[in-house]
Motif scaffolding. Structure first.
Motif, PDB file in Angstrom:
ATOM      1  N   GLY B 240       2.366  56.775  16.256  1.00 27.93           N
ATOM      2  CA  GLY B 240       2.478  56.215  14.912  1.00 27.93           C
ATOM      3  C   GLY B 240       3.329  54.948  14.895  1.00 27.93           C
ATOM      4  N   GLU B 244       7.849  53.749   9.411  1.00 32.87           N
ATOM      5  CA  GLU B 244       7.048  54.798   8.791  1.00 32.87           C
ATOM      6  C   GLU B 244       5.664  54.326   8.339  1.00 32.87           C
ATOM      7  N   THR B 245       5.425  53.010   8.423  1.00 29.50           N
ATOM      8  CA  THR B 245       4.169  52.452   7.889  1.00 29.50           C
ATOM      9  C   THR B 245       2.935  53.112   8.494  1.00 29.50           C
ATOM     10  N   TRP B 246       2.955  53.337   9.793  1.00 27.44           N
ATOM     11  CA  TRP B 246       1.794  53.935  10.468  1.00 27.44           C
ATOM     12  C   TRP B 246       2.065  55.391  10.859  1.00 27.44           C
ATOM     13  N   GLY B 247       3.080  55.997  10.252  1.00 25.75           N
ATOM     14  CA  GLY B 247       3.327  57.405  10.525  1.00 25.75           C
ATOM     15  C   GLY B 247       4.190  57.674  11.742  1.00 25.75           C
ATOM     16  N   HIS B 249       7.171  58.365  11.902  1.00 19.99           N
ATOM     17  CA  HIS B 249       8.041  59.520  11.643  1.00 19.99           C
ATOM     18  C   HIS B 249       7.323  60.837  11.932  1.00 19.99           C
ATOM     19  N   LYS B 250       5.993  60.805  11.942  1.00 16.46           N
ATOM     20  CA  LYS B 250       5.245  62.023  12.264  1.00 16.46           C
ATOM     21  C   LYS B 250       5.265  62.279  13.775  1.00 16.46           C
TER      22      LYS B 250
END
Lengths: 372, 372
Positions: B240, B244-247, B249-250
């Motif tokens: 990601g 956090e834009t493309w995830g 944090h996931k």
């Protein structure tokens, strides 16, 4: 990631909001205990800042119950069972009471066998996945919650929506006074709601969020939503984006994995068959499937040692060096707990559109509107 | 994603390669059974095209054994046990025999209780995660394999490497004649080996793979590798990418989750403490931790129905519409099985550098060099 509300939100006291939602479900024939669980789950989403899964969704639940696709009373039946596993039939009932029942069963099994995993078929949307995972925390257990969902995501190299945004949630308890670790994430890069926000604001989306009818990444939110409605191809991209360059095949794999452990394992619907129309072109019951699991910390060692290590880990992450321009490193769940504490005092911020929808529902059902 | 070898690879017959590697470990004091498992695991990685985890790694194993950081003989001891769970102490032995032992235990527990999960502490690098997950397939079970690993990944908004590339592997059996689903993925966007390839080729990396000493994404592979060695900040980015834009944090959350279910749960090292140096500045035993799990399909329903549904799902994915310019949609594992079949006939392609290293090891250990 916590979703930002757009503007003009209305703050409603938590209890009042929960009671109203509960009353709506009771009025639709749902048993009070079950109605409370659904209400608590929806309000918990708003409290945690996940407004797409909060009371904004109430209208859809009401419609499902009115159309008869969701059964108001549907006690789960046990289809298969072993010491540590089971599969339940939720009989087209609401997802929340079914998942809560399954998680309680998983916790019971974990306290007897060390681990418990309960699959559920013929269920419905169960709200935020983390709600059930967190049920394990007070039992000195790790909670796991997976569900499949309506197809919205294209597989890597594909352009048909076949896979759901299939979320995974895991909660683990930390030392006394420390927040637990609560991961609750969909396996797409962004949820559909994010595309809707960009559409409303007429902004171009970053590459890697969604694909158009050719299967290629696009920044055009309107086109993506229009294509989704008309089933013209394209949809949300898995975590990692288009193709394999940024690991899109990993997000796609996670989504598939979760469907294998829910839809396929529970013997229910998977992939494009979740929320599928019948041969007559009319919607069938959704046949959403879940897996709820618990690990008893005592089955692996000393629960206090686990809690202490988890708190130490969180502190090491938080106190590590920040990237330029950043002030804080988060551990999953922490932002949502802080938000919940704030909203428990201030009231829950609800979008005016959702407030309007609840007023309408009250009128339709002849319920007193108690949210002013 | 299968890694492409760069050039001039040398094809070595599978059995001959496995026997050579086995002989190396036996010569270093490892019991023949254990030596075979390590050899089989390393060669399985090369057969599946995951060359970074294949015999290219032999040198590091040899060094670990010679330095005394890896113990050649270290039977696992059981620290905690319930019907469905256990924690083992691998006593600084090789990761492969420990993980195989743990997976066999998980399978036994699953056949008795429906599910089995066995955590392992004080272990070492265990090779490809999928190797152990696939052990469950012939038992009509789903296999799960997680491990933590040396810190190489920065948390979202951070610039210190605190988290490993912590992989997850899950294998599930499909209908007779169909390939199983085998997901085997690291939780970083790319492995370190990919950065090394870009460095050697002097190519600019795509944004989102790695960050520099400021914690921001960079395309400069040399800088990233140099910073990693000198611990100047920056490292691999989670699945990601940055922020956090493309995830991102996931991906960071998945990596943490896997560490919670391995290092923290097993009571071993986690985060920056895996492969940590001692207070004297010298390396300590790695204290890598794993979790091996199995779900018995019979514990959830009819195994034949599961297998049939999984095959149906795979076929629906494969036959769905392709993105423009794409010819094939893959289900996880399928490419690796095809590669294995090819290499079993052609011999395993090994990089000349690795071949040279094996020749050197043979000379050093006074073993006949049998790979010409």
């Amino acid at each position: 990631m916590v979703e930002a509300l757009e503007q003009n939100e209305i703050f409603i006291p938590v209890d009042r909001l929960r009671e109203f939602v509960e009353a709506v479900f009771v009025r639709l024939g749902v048993r009070p205990d079950d109605a409370w669980v659904v209400a608590d789950n929806l309000v918990a989403a708003d409290l945690r800042g996940i407004h797409s899964h909060g009371v904004a969704r109430l209208e859809r639940y009401v419609k499902g119950l009115k159309d008869g696709l969701i059964k108001p009373v549907a006690p789960c039946s046990v289809l298969f069972e072993t010491a540590a596993t089971a599969t339940l039939d939720a009989r087209d009932g609401l997802g929340q009471p079914a998942a809560k029942y399954a998680m309680e069963m998983a916790i019971r099994k974990a306290s007897e066998s060390g681990a418990g995993f309960v699959a559920v078929r013929n269920s419905n949307h169960y709200g935020i996945a983390g709600y059930y995972a967190m049920m394990a925390l007070s039992h000195d257990m790790i909670g796991i919650s997976l569900t499949n969902s309506a197809p919205l995501v294209v597989p890597t190299f594909g352009r048909e929506i076949i896979v759901g945004t299939n979320p995974i949630a895991v909660a683990a308890p930390a030392a006394e006074g420390e927040r637990p670790f609560v991961l609750d994430m969909a396996t797409s890069t962004v949820p559909r709601g994010k595309v809707e926000v960009y559409n409303r604001k007429e902004k171009t989306m970053p590459a890697g969020w969604a694909s158009d009818e050719t299967g290629k990444s696009t920044g055009d939110a309107r086109r993506v939503l229009d294509n989704l409605v008309k089933r013209r191809g394209g949809g949300l991209l898995p975590l990692g984006g288009e193709g394999e360059t940024w690991g899109g095949h990993k997000g796609y794999g996670m989504a598939l994995l979760i469907d294998v452990l829910t839809g396929v394992l529970a013997g229910g619907a998977f992939g494009a068959h979740v929320y599928e129309d019948g041969p007559d072109g009319k919607p069938k019951p959704a046949n959403v499937c879940h897996l709820l699991g618990a690990f008893d910390l005592k089955g692996f060692g000393d629960p206090q040692a686990f809690r202490k290590s988890l708190a130490q880990y969180a502190n090491e992450l938080r106190s590590s060096a920040k990237a330029d321009g950043e002030e804080r490193i988060f551990v999953h769940g922490e932002r949502e707990f802080e938000m919940t504490e704030r909203y428990e005092k201030s009231g829950v911020p609800i979008h005016p559109k959702s407030v309007g929808s609840m007023r309408f529902i009250a009128g339709e059902l002849g319920l007193p509107y108690t949210l002013d």
